[in-house]
Design a protein around this motif. Structure first.
Motif, PDB file in Angstrom:
ATOM      1  N   GLY A  31       0.760  -1.236   0.000  1.00 16.81           N
ATOM      2  CA  GLY A  31       0.000   0.000   0.000  1.00 16.81           C
ATOM      3  C   GLY A  31       0.795   1.293   0.000  1.00 16.81           C
ATOM      4  N   VAL A  32       1.634   1.490   1.010  1.00 21.53           N
ATOM      5  CA  VAL A  32       2.383   2.745   1.124  1.00 21.53           C
ATOM      6  C   VAL A  32       3.357   2.904  -0.038  1.00 21.53           C
ATOM      7  N   ARG A  33       3.982   1.827  -0.434  1.00 15.82           N
ATOM      8  CA  ARG A  33       4.934   1.895  -1.549  1.00 15.82           C
ATOM      9  C   ARG A  33       4.219   2.263  -2.849  1.00 15.82           C
ATOM     10  N   VAL A  34       3.031   1.698  -3.075  1.00 16.07           N
ATOM     11  CA  VAL A  34       2.243   2.037  -4.263  1.00 16.07           C
ATOM     12  C   VAL A  34       1.877   3.519  -4.217  1.00 16.07           C
ATOM     13  N   MET A  35       1.420   3.990  -3.063  1.00 12.46           N
ATOM     14  CA  MET A  35       1.058   5.400  -2.898  1.00 12.46           C
ATOM     15  C   MET A  35       2.250   6.307  -3.193  1.00 12.46           C
ATOM     16  N   ASP A  36       3.402   5.996  -2.625  1.00 15.62           N
ATOM     17  CA  ASP A  36       4.607   6.804  -2.843  1.00 15.62           C
ATOM     18  C   ASP A  36       5.035   6.786  -4.312  1.00 15.62           C
ATOM     19  N   GLU A  37       4.921   5.639  -4.949  1.00 16.09           N
ATOM     20  CA  GLU A  37       5.339   5.515  -6.345  1.00 16.09           C
ATOM     21  C   GLU A  37       4.391   6.268  -7.280  1.00 16.09           C
ATOM     22  N   ILE A  38       3.115   6.301  -6.944  1.00 15.77           N
ATOM     23  CA  ILE A  38       2.164   7.093  -7.736  1.00 15.77           C
ATOM     24  C   ILE A  38       2.612   8.546  -7.751  1.00 15.77           C
ATOM     25  N   GLU A  39       2.958   9.073  -6.585  1.00 11.55           N
ATOM     26  CA  GLU A  39       3.409  10.468  -6.526  1.00 11.55           C
ATOM     27  C   GLU A  39       4.734  10.657  -7.262  1.00 11.55           C
ATOM     28  N   ALA A  40       5.664   9.735  -7.073  1.00 14.82           N
ATOM     29  CA  ALA A  40       6.972   9.851  -7.721  1.00 14.82           C
ATOM     30  C   ALA A  40       6.857   9.787  -9.246  1.00 14.82           C
ATOM     31  N   SER A  49      -5.911   5.350   2.004  1.00 17.06           N
ATOM     32  CA  SER A  49      -7.193   4.641   1.988  1.00 17.06           C
ATOM     33  C   SER A  49      -7.686   4.442   0.560  1.00 17.06           C
ATOM     34  N   GLY A  50      -7.472   5.417  -0.311  1.00 12.97           N
ATOM     35  CA  GLY A  50      -7.844   5.270  -1.717  1.00 12.97           C
ATOM     36  C   GLY A  50      -7.036   4.190  -2.401  1.00 12.97           C
ATOM     37  N   VAL A  51      -5.750   4.129  -2.081  1.00 13.82           N
ATOM     38  CA  VAL A  51      -4.881   3.093  -2.658  1.00 13.82           C
ATOM     39  C   VAL A  51      -5.337   1.710  -2.196  1.00 13.82           C
ATOM     40  N   HIS A  52      -5.598   1.574  -0.889  1.00 14.76           N
ATOM     41  CA  HIS A  52      -6.048   0.267  -0.379  1.00 14.76           C
ATOM     42  C   HIS A  52      -7.392  -0.143  -0.976  1.00 14.76           C
TER      43      HIS A  52
END
Length: 115
Positions: A31-40, A49-52
Motif C-alpha cells: 500500500g504505502v509503496r504504491v502510494m509513494d510511487e504514484i506520486e513519484a 485509503s484510496g490506494v487500499h
C-alpha cells in the motif's frame, strides 16, 4: 471496455494507475509503496485509503493477488500485505495499452505540429 472471453475489462483511471504501479513494483508492491510511487511517477498525490480501496477492488476482480510478508520490528511485529499482478491482470494491462495506442494513432498528426 473490451471483452476478454466472458470477462469485461473495465477499469477506472485510478484503478488502472494502481495496477500499472503494482506491475512496475512487481515483488515490492504494498500500500504505502504504491502510494509513494504514484506520486513519484505522476506527481499526483494519493491517500492510503484510496490506494487500499483500489488494491482490494483489483484483487476482487482477479487482477491482483495478495500475500502476507514477514513480520518486521519497524512495523511493531505486523506483517505487510504485498500485491502481485495476476496473469489476468497482465492481460488487462495489455488490452488497455493496445486500446490506448490504437486511439492515439488515430489522432490527426496536424494536431501535434507547431507545438
Amino acid at each position: 471496455m473490451k471483452n476478454m472471453g466472458e470477462e469485461k475489462v473495465q477499469l477506472g483511471e485510478f484503478e488502472e494507475l494502481v495496477l500499472l504501479i503494482t506491475a512496475i513494483l512487481n515483488e515490492n508492491a504494498y500500500g504505502v509503496r504504491v502510494m509513494d510511487e504514484i506520486e513519484a511517477q505522476t506527481g499526483r498525490k494519493a491517500n492510503i485509503s484510496g490506494v487500499h480501496t483500489a488494491l482490494d477492488r483489483l484483487e476482487k476482480k482477479g487482477y491482483l493477488k495478495s500475500y502476507q510478508g514477514g513480520a518486521t520490528a519497524e512495523r511493531g511485529g505486523r506483517r505487510k500485505r504485498f500485491f502481485k499482478v495476476t496473469d489476468l491482470g497482465v492481460q488487462v494491462l495489455e488490452i488497455n495499452h493496445q486500446v490506448r495506442n490504437a486511439l492515439f494513432s488515430q489522432i490527426p498528426k496536424v494536431l501535434f505540429q507547431n507545438r
